[in-house]
Design an enzyme around this catalytic site. Structure first.
Site, PDB file in Angstrom:
ATOM      1  N   ASP A   1       0.697  -1.243   0.019  1.00 29.59           N
ATOM      2  CA  ASP A   1      -0.068  -0.116   0.127  1.00 29.59           C
ATOM      3  C   ASP A   1       0.951   1.207   0.092  1.00 29.59           C
ATOM      4  O   ASP A   1       0.412   2.541  -0.436  1.00 29.59           O
ATOM      5  CB  ASP A   1      -1.112   0.034   1.339  1.00 29.59           C
ATOM      6  CG  ASP A   1      -2.052  -0.869   0.852  1.00 29.59           C
ATOM      7  OD1 ASP A   1      -2.355  -1.457   0.055  1.00 29.59           O
ATOM      8  OD2 ASP A   1      -2.899  -0.929   1.878  1.00 29.59           O
ATOM      9  N   GLY A   2       2.157   1.000   0.648  1.00 31.43           N
ATOM     10  CA  GLY A   2       2.812   2.359   0.517  1.00 31.43           C
ATOM     11  C   GLY A   2       3.292   2.715  -0.802  1.00 31.43           C
ATOM     12  O   GLY A   2       3.482   3.816  -1.227  1.00 31.43           O
TER      13      GLY A   2
ATOM     14  N   ALA B   1      -2.866  10.551  20.903  1.00 29.97           N
ATOM     15  CA  ALA B   1      -2.484  10.621  22.432  1.00 29.97           C
ATOM     16  C   ALA B   1      -3.173  11.828  23.127  1.00 29.97           C
ATOM     17  O   ALA B   1      -2.111  12.603  23.378  1.00 29.97           O
ATOM     18  CB  ALA B   1      -1.279  10.254  22.534  1.00 29.97           C
TER      19      ALA B   1
ATOM     20  N   SER C   1      -5.160   6.304  10.955  1.00 26.31           N
ATOM     21  CA  SER C   1      -6.434   6.849  11.565  1.00 26.31           C
ATOM     22  C   SER C   1      -6.839   5.776  12.490  1.00 26.31           C
ATOM     23  O   SER C   1      -7.159   5.941  13.765  1.00 26.31           O
ATOM     24  CB  SER C   1      -7.086   7.411  10.713  1.00 26.31           C
ATOM     25  OG  SER C   1      -8.492   7.634  11.344  1.00 26.31           O
TER      26      SER C   1
END
Length: 295
Positions: free
Chosen positions: A77-78, A215, A194
């Site tokens: 996918d990269g 975070a 995400s």
């Protein structure tokens, strides 16, 4: 059936040699169909010098200086995301051949290559239009491509302190994030970074973007989904006076005086899907989504 010679532009992963083993099969299949084949220069050089492949008749191009009917991404996918950054604005459909691990965008495995390419020549495929995010800066231009198919991440540079991100939607103040960062995701990217920071899974074709804090300092900050027609303005405060902006994982350092404006890109990325592929079955199989892990 297609009668004229189709043109293909091939992109690939040069960093993991095993991911190039399928290339000869791809070239053989395209040649059997008398296709016109072009290849990005760095991938071509890698295959000739490192893999000792003979690429007779293959044209070479730099950056986006090519013309093609289809693009083929060979890797994971990269590699697909990098391919999309180059060819997306050309509106050329991209076929992703997966020689990596988990492939959502690159979803044709090595055993399916010949069948998938044959299907292109038989017009037995569909094309999905995927929205991308365009990033605009007010005083510091980005060095690379300015659109992301998966996500745009605003991240702190150091490991010690959080950053402060003031966010507005269509000119209306949304909130101030105090967090390690913020991920703005398309539906395509919702199963990537995400998701790992608690964002929602969004079905492709849904006309929305999501904003998910990384975070966050406050437990009250939850992901929010907005219309893809929204204009999102961000200003950032940091102790180090700079931050990272990452478009599909490709990051750049910017001074914290930079104001970012994010909106839907002026084009959509065209993703080839083979006949019979279904999103929800892919979600269950590749992400184990909904699986009951109890013994």
């Amino acid at each position: 059936m297609t009668t004229h010679k189709l043109r293909f532009a091939i992109f690939g992963n040069i960093y993991q040699p095993r991911k190039s083993v399928s290339v000869q099969g791809i070239l053989d299949c395209l040649s059997a169909h008398q296709a016109v084949i072009s290849m990005e220069r760095q991938f071509y050089t890698f295959l000739v010098e490192e893999r000792q492949l003979s690429l007779t008749g293959v044209k070479v191009f730099d950056n986006d200086s090519f013309e093609a009917d289809f693009a083929i991404s060979v890797g994971g996918d990269g590699t697909f995301l990098r391919t999309a950054s180059v060819v997306g604005a050309k509106q050329i459909p991209i076929l992703g051949i997966n020689t990596g691990r988990l492939g959502f965008l690159a979803d044709v495995n090595e055993l399916e290559i010949e069948r998938a390419i044959d299907a292109l020549f038989a017009d037995d495929y569909s094309v999905e239009s995927r929205a991308a995010i365009f990033v605009e800066t007010d005083n510091h231009s980005l060095q690379g491509y300015d659109c992301a198919l998966n996500d745009v991440a605003i991240l702190k540079r150091d490991s010690a302190s959080m950053i402060t991100i003031h966010a507005s939607i269509n000119g209306e103040y949304l909130t101030t994030y105090q967090a390690d960062g913020l991920v703005l995701s398309t539906p395509t990217g919702s199963t990537a970074y995400s998701l790992s920071v608690g964002g929602p899974i969004i079905v492709p074709g849904t006309h929305v973007f999501s904003l998910t804090a990384v975070a966050p300092h406050s437990l009250n900050i939850r992901p929010i989904v907005v219309s893809a027609d929204s204009v999102i303005d961000l200003t950032i405060e940091t102790r180090t006076h700079n931050f990272l902006v990452a478009l599909d994982g490709r990051s750049e350092k910017l001074p914290d005086t930079t104001r970012l404006t994010l909106r839907k890109a002026p084009y959509q990325v065209q993703v080839i899907k083979r006949a019979g592929t279904r999103y929800f079955s892919t979600l269950r199989e590749k992400m184990m989504w909904g699986a009951d892990q109890r013994g």
